[in-house]
Design an enzyme around this catalytic site. Structure first.
Site, PDB file in Angstrom:
ATOM      1  CG  ASP A 134      51.491  42.170  42.938  1.00 49.65           C
ATOM      2  OD1 ASP A 134      52.297  41.240  42.712  1.00 49.65           O
ATOM      3  OD2 ASP A 134      50.331  42.173  42.501  1.00 49.65           O
ATOM      4  CG  HIS A 141      48.143  39.867  33.928  1.00 52.83           C
ATOM      5  ND1 HIS A 141      46.872  39.396  34.173  1.00 52.83           N
ATOM      6  CD2 HIS A 141      48.305  40.963  34.727  1.00 52.83           C
ATOM      7  CE1 HIS A 141      46.287  40.174  35.090  1.00 52.83           C
ATOM      8  NE2 HIS A 141      47.134  41.126  35.434  1.00 52.83           N
ATOM      9  CD  GLU A 206      46.146  40.083  39.704  1.00 60.91           C
ATOM     10  OE1 GLU A 206      47.186  40.382  40.342  1.00 60.91           O
ATOM     11  OE2 GLU A 206      45.568  40.877  38.936  1.00 60.91           O
ATOM     12  CD  GLU A 208      50.749  38.463  41.437  1.00 61.50           C
ATOM     13  OE1 GLU A 208      51.809  38.889  41.953  1.00 61.50           O
ATOM     14  OE2 GLU A 208      49.738  39.166  41.265  1.00 61.50           O
ATOM     15  CG  ASP A 240      47.409  40.692  43.852  1.00 62.09           C
ATOM     16  OD1 ASP A 240      46.873  41.120  44.889  1.00 62.09           O
ATOM     17  OD2 ASP A 240      47.672  41.407  42.867  1.00 62.09           O
ATOM     18  NE  ARG A 244      40.935  40.980  38.246  1.00 60.49           N
ATOM     19  CZ  ARG A 244      42.265  41.037  38.362  1.00 60.49           C
ATOM     20  NH1 ARG A 244      42.873  42.199  38.579  1.00 60.49           N
ATOM     21  NH2 ARG A 244      42.986  39.940  38.264  1.00 60.49           N
ATOM     22  CD  GLN A 247      42.593  45.940  39.502  1.00 64.80           C
ATOM     23  OE1 GLN A 247      42.069  44.834  39.677  1.00 64.80           O
ATOM     24  NE2 GLN A 247      43.769  46.066  38.916  1.00 64.80           N
ATOM     25  CE  LYS A 260      45.390  44.239  41.681  1.00 66.68           C
ATOM     26  NZ  LYS A 260      45.782  42.867  41.329  1.00 66.68           N
ATOM     27  CB  THR A 264      48.368  39.019  49.489  1.00 68.07           C
ATOM     28  OG1 THR A 264      47.926  40.313  49.062  1.00 68.07           O
ATOM     29  CG2 THR A 264      49.362  38.463  48.478  1.00 68.07           C
ATOM     30  CD  GLU A 381      45.335  37.538  32.118  1.00 70.44           C
ATOM     31  OE1 GLU A 381      45.571  37.313  33.328  1.00 70.44           O
ATOM     32  OE2 GLU A 381      46.172  37.373  31.218  1.00 70.44           O
TER      33      GLU A 381
END
Ligand code: MN
Length: 434
Positions: A134, A141, A206, A208, A240, A244, A247, A260, A264, A381
């Site tokens: 990834d 971002h 996410e 992507e 993805d 958080r 993470q 993560k 996926t 975000e």
């Protein structure tokens, strides 16, 4: 010619189809009811069964080689054949499916065995994923997330020199429609000094672009930037999923790990580079003061046409919305033009030290947010780190995902005078933690 606007299909549902008109022809792996998985081509609301088509003798020459390679239960062998075989198959498919095709009556006679309804079929992962990487090429971002941690200095000094990425986990790449279980993990709750163990409370998506690798390279031999495009077999959507809170606690010093590696999700259809050719763009000029890429990442043709104009959308369907029969609500609309690095630069950089890429390897682009809040490709975000909840149309609010939420990604390419093409959906519903 396969991209020409005036070509309609004798499969009526393809003409004007939002995702799969004759100009798209993406490949995937599907199983007709009660049968084994095999390769197929999305055309309107139908799937052309490549196994049945091969048995019926519909292909010749290089297209036949490619169709046979794509007719098994994964596309790895097809990916390994590379561009010329893929283009031969695409041209043959376009000729078979175009209005007035010489094979039309023969194909119609094969009925649902050759062209089952997509709604009667199950879709599978298109390839055995060898390795998954990834990237982090969405600069908005990177900026937005960096600001949450370092308001004055959001981008680390390497960002504009290196296409940043991490090696992800291939074993938990799953196809659209696969439910995703909320992961357990270690987090450091705010104000605490010792970590807790339990279900993630800050689960996120996410948005992507996924990139399927075709022909690989030998260990120790780099793929040059001007050859990198020839190593890409196709594109998909990729979610993805990211915990958080896990993470934030685990990412230093080696990057994402359990945050993560639990899931996926990818969309099932592989959109060929040839279908995207009309939607290529010049890579946007770097802002004044940004460094030029090092020579091994710089190619004139890649700069002239290595970017893509693909609209990317993320939608949310909560359990309450589902129960009330409501449509999913759009959370963001972004575009692949927000990539700071091109796909060719990602391939060239990945292999420049001698790393071996193989057919069926998968890249994620990184979250592709735009500069505006309506273009943010993650809840991290959109809610400014969970500080500003989103209010949905039905009155529900979200900072991060709740159990029962379904995340849906879509993509669409539009250009004046051409039929739009899409990617199909990439969806996943969130199940409660065990
Ligand atoms: Mn990501």
């Amino acid at each position: 010619m396969s991209n020409a606007a005036n070509r309609n299909s004798w499969i009526v549902s393809a003409n004007g189809h939002a995702d799969f008109p004759l100009q798209n022809l993406p490949l995937g792996i599907f199983s007709p009811q009660g049968q084994a998985p095999r390769g197929g081509v999305a055309i309107g609301e139908r799937i052309l069964d490549l196994k049945v088509a091969c048995e019926a003798g519909l292909f010749e020459g290089e297209a036949k080689t490619a169709a046979e390679a794509a007719s098994g239960d994964n596309l790895n062998a097809f990916f390994a054949l590379g561009g010329p075989a893929r283009r031969a198959l695409r041209a043959a498919l376009s000729e078979l499916l175009v209005e007035g095709s010489a094979a039309q009556e023969r194909m119609k006679a094969l009925g649902k065995a050759l062209l089952p309804s997509m709604y009667d079929c199950q879709l599978h992962l298109p390839a055995r994923v060898g390795d998954y990487t990834d990237f982090y090429v969405g600069i908005h971002h990177a900026n937005n997330v960096g600001k949450l941690f370092r308001p004055d200095n959001p981008l680390l000094p390497n960002y504009k020199h290196v296409p940043i990425g991490y090696h992800g986990r291939a074993s938990t790449v799953c196809v659209s429609g696969t439910p995703v279980r909320r992961p357990l993990g270690q987090t450091l709750p705010p104000g605490q000094e010792a970590p807790s163990f339990g279900p993630s409370k800050r689960l996120d998506y996410e948005l992507e672009l996924g990139i399927w690798i075709g022909q690989g390279n030998e260990m120790g031999e780099a793929i040059a930037i001007d050859a990198a495009g020839a190593h890409v077999a196709g594109f998909c959507l990729l979610n993805d999923w990211s915990a958080r809170d896990v993470q934030a606690w685990e990412y230093q010093p080696l990057g994402p790990f359990l945050a993560k590696n639990f899931a996926t999700t990818v969309s099932p259809w592989v959109v060929m580079p040839e279908a995207l050719a009309p939607f290529r763009l010049a890579q946007p000029a770097r802002p004044a003061g940004d460094p030029q890429p090092l020579p091994y990442l710089l190619d004139e043709q890649d700069q002239a046409s290595g970017a893509f104009d693909i609209e990317l959308e993320v939608l949310l369907l909560t359990a309450a919305m589902r129960e009330q029969g409501q449509e999913p609500q759009r959370l963001a609309l972004s575009n692949t033009r927000h990539m700071y690095w091109t796909v060719a630069q990602m391939v060239a950089h990945h292999s420049v030290g001698g790393c071996k890429l193989q057919p069926g390897d998968l890249f994620g682009s990184g979250t592709l947010s735009g500069p505006e809040p309506s273009q943010f490709g993650s809840l991290l975000e959109s809610t400014f780190g969970g500080k500003q909840p989103l209010t949905l149309a039905n009155g529900e609010t979200r900072t991060f995902l709740e159990d029962g939420d379904e995340v849906i990604l879509r993509a669409r390419c539009r250009r004046e005078g051409l039929p739009a093409i899409g990617f199909g959906e990439c969806r996943g519903v969130l199940l409660p933690a065990r």
